[in-house]
Design a protein around this motif. Structure first.
Motif, PDB file in Angstrom:
ATOM      1  N   LEU A 194      10.794  -3.889  -1.846  1.00 12.71           N
ATOM      2  CA  LEU A 194       9.410  -3.349  -0.926  1.00 12.71           C
ATOM      3  C   LEU A 194       9.117  -1.783  -1.711  1.00 12.71           C
ATOM      4  O   LEU A 194       7.282  -1.301  -1.700  1.00 12.71           O
TER       5      LEU A 194
ATOM      6  N   ASP B 107       6.178  -2.993  -4.680  1.00 11.79           N
ATOM      7  CA  ASP B 107       5.002  -3.319  -3.863  1.00 11.79           C
ATOM      8  C   ASP B 107       4.030  -1.824  -3.479  1.00 11.79           C
ATOM      9  O   ASP B 107       3.496  -1.567  -4.342  1.00 11.79           O
ATOM     10  N   GLU B 108       4.958  -1.187  -2.693  1.00 11.99           N
ATOM     11  CA  GLU B 108       4.354   0.621  -3.030  1.00 11.99           C
ATOM     12  C   GLU B 108       4.026   0.629  -3.853  1.00 11.99           C
ATOM     13  O   GLU B 108       2.716   1.820  -3.655  1.00 11.99           O
TER      14      GLU B 108
ATOM     15  N   LEU C  52       8.541   4.312   2.149  1.00 14.72           N
ATOM     16  CA  LEU C  52       8.113   2.909   1.211  1.00 14.72           C
ATOM     17  C   LEU C  52       8.394   3.130  -0.468  1.00 14.72           C
ATOM     18  O   LEU C  52       9.213   2.007  -1.215  1.00 14.72           O
TER      19      LEU C  52
END
Length: 593
Positions: free
Chosen positions: A25, A28-29, A94
């Motif tokens: 996560l 990705d962020e 995140l």
């Protein structure tokens, strides 16, 4: 027992899965933030091609933004929209630890940009911004770009054709600038005219390309001359806009400039205390030097007046060790190898390789604010050079003014200047910054970090033994530092407490031991800017405290090179983000409060 072991194994397995999921996560962020910034920069470059040039992206060198009132409003809306999108589209919680720092850097930069655009009426009150646009838009690609010369010239021929529209917008936008700013703009524009007529040719090697570019720039000279008439007409009117921004605005602006948590009143208090401390240190050295410099002459009485007289006379005598005005650039260059060798031998830090610092004479159109500057290599052009520029005495100065200038920038001061501007000051620090993997941190930088680090290095270098314990060099280092401290006092008092020129001159000459010529120049500078003069001392306070805290926390295991490289390895950050990152690098469990 087996059931317990199985349950325990499942627990750790599930924890590992959760850890892996969280890592994914964050990845990705982080990528989302990178993509957001890339898209934002691309849009900004289309709106403001000069920003792209300054950062080293030369795809837009054939274009030039027109700072008309309508376009300035578009720019403001762009930054406002970008900040809103950042906060709504990127989930800060995140992001990885590094991603969170990048987010805060970008957010604080956009917030500061918007506040300054709202507060500063720069394009109405400061004609110098147009000078920078019309001259730097050509000078920067020619002096720092690594792309082929024929491509640069082709792009600049197109760009220079847009300059008359910029000048027309200047005429429409400029209202009633403060006289002190207007006078500098007039001088700088004269430098631009000479640059367009002939000087630009010095930066082009190919004769045909040089002819082509000079033909293009000379076509624009009548527009520059018309603009010069416009500025001089303003000067003849004799109207005076107050250059002071006032106490409330100064306090608000300083918060945005410093981002250290130190308020304006507190910084002034610290600066005034520090002036007393540094003056005492200078007196101790001056007293030791007195008999050698003034044999047979009795030391002045050690009261306040006598101590200041002792310091001033010792500095006056030491200033005789100086070069000739025409040799200023050569003499500055001669200091470099000695300083570089010392840094390496003493393990101060790892110097950038290859060395890409050019030491050049400052172009006329950039003079009028300081004797030297460091133009860092643009962060998006990784092979470009930095420029350490030195301003010689202007040709229209009389002999006494030139002498005063050369006394100030004597052989001792040139060494301190080079430490500050280049090694291990601005040039080295910004080269480290340019190598950071985050584009956000390469592109966006904190002025108070840069100035604070440079001031910190001056004392640090002598503390480590640079100059072989030469007391003459040490007293000049203290004088240079006292200048940074006095800058903060001057900045506050000029803008907040209506300090007069006479009071400012007394502060700088009689308390900070500057020559009259240097002091007069600093007074002009204090009127042409606000809060920037405070960044030197504010940054130095932060770096001195950080060093002390780190050294106390590490004890006998403190390693200066490790510490310096930890400080420089994270980009030119807002200082409120730096401390915890350095603590992690040094292996400290918690930071010193």
């Amino acid at each position: 027992m087996k059931l317990k072991l199985i349950a325990c194994g499942l627990f750790f397995f599930s924890m590992a899965l959760c850890g892996a999921a969280m890592f994914n996560l964050q990845q990705d962020e982080d990528k989302k933030l990178v993509k957001f910034f890339d898209a934002m920069l691309e849009d900004e470059f289309k709106l403001r091609p000069m920003v792209a040039t300054q950062l080293g992206d030369h795809r837009f060198d054939d274009k030039l933004e027109n700072p008309s009132k309508e376009n300035r409003e578009l720019w403001k809306q762009f930054y406002k929209s970008s900040l809103e999108k950042l906060r709504s589209q990127i989930k800060q919680e995140l992001l990885s630890a590094s991603g969170k720092v990048d987010f805060k850097v970008l957010e604080s930069n956009l917030d500061r940009t918007l506040w300054l655009q709202e507060f500063n009426k720069t394009y109405e009150n400061d004609p110098r911004v147009y000078n920078e646009l019309i001259a730097d838009s050509l000078y920067l690609p020619l002096s720092q770009s690594t792309i082929p010369e024929e491509k640069i010239v082709a792009a600049l021929v197109s760009r220079v054709a847009l300059v008359p529209k910029v000048l027309q917008s200047a005429k429409e936008s400029i209202k009633n600038p403060p006289k002190v700013i207007l006078n500098t703009a007039i001088k700088q524009n004269l430098g631009s005219i000479r640059f367009y007529k002939k000087g630009i040719g010095e930066f082009v090697k190919n004769p045909d390309l040089k002819t082509r570019l000079l033909e293009a720039t000379n076509k624009v000279v009548p527009s520059l001359e018309s603009y010069q008439d416009f500025l001089q007409d303003f000067a003849k009117k004799g109207g005076e806009t107050d250059w002071r921004i006032g106490k409330e605005q100064f306090k608000l602006k300083l918060v945005h400039e410093l981002q250290t948590g130190v308020a304006a009143d507190e910084l002034l208090r610290l600066a005034e205390l520090e002036m007393v401390t540094v003056t005492h240190e200078m007196y101790v050295i001056a007293r030791q030097l007195w008999s050698g410099l003034y044999p047979g002459k009795v030391l002045p009485v050690p009261d306040v007046k006598g101590k200041n007289e002792t310091i001033a006379k010792v500095l006056e005598k030491l200033s005789e060790k100086r070069g000739k005005p025409q040799d200023l650039l050569k003499d500055t260059r001669s200091t470099v190898k000695k300083i570089q060798s010392f840094i390496t031998e003493k393990n101060i830090l790892t110097l950038p390789q290859p060395d890409r610092c050019q030491i050049l004479e400052m172009p006329e159109f950039q003079r009028g604010n300081s004797v030297a500057y460091l133009n860092q290599a643009p962060p998006l052009d990784t092979n470009a050079s930095s420029v350490y520029a030195i301003s010689p005495p202007p040709s229209d100065w009389d002999a006494n003014t030139v002498l005063s200038f050369m006394k100030e920038y004597n052989s001792y001061m040139l060494q301190i200047l080079t430490i500050h501007e280049a090694y291990p000051g601005h040039y080295v620090q910004l080269e480290y910054s340019n190598k950071h993997p985050s584009k956000i941190r390469r592109v966006l930088s904190s002025g108070v970090f840069a100035e604070g680090w440079a001031v910190y290095t001056e004392k640090m270098m002598l503390d480590e033994g640079y100059g072989d314990q030469d007391s003459g060099l040490r007293i000049h280092q203290l004088k240079w530092y006292l200048r940074a401290v006095a800058n903060a006092v001057l900045d506050y008092q000029m803008h907040c407490n209506n300090m007069t020129d006479e009071q400012a001159l007394d502060l700088l000459v009689n308390r900070a031991f500057q020559t009259k010529g240097e002091a007069l120049g600093k007074i002009i500078r204090s009127k042409q800017s606000s809060c920037q003069l405070s960044t030197y001392f504010a940054g130095a306070v932060f770096f001195n405290n950080l060093r002390s805290d780190a050294q106390n926390a590490k004890g006998e295991t403190f390693n200066l090179k490790q510490y310096h490289e930890a400080v420089l390895s994270h980009g030119t950050l807002p200082l409120n983000l730096l401390r915890d990152l350095v603590w992690v690098d040094l292996g400290l469990e918690k930071r010193v409060k």
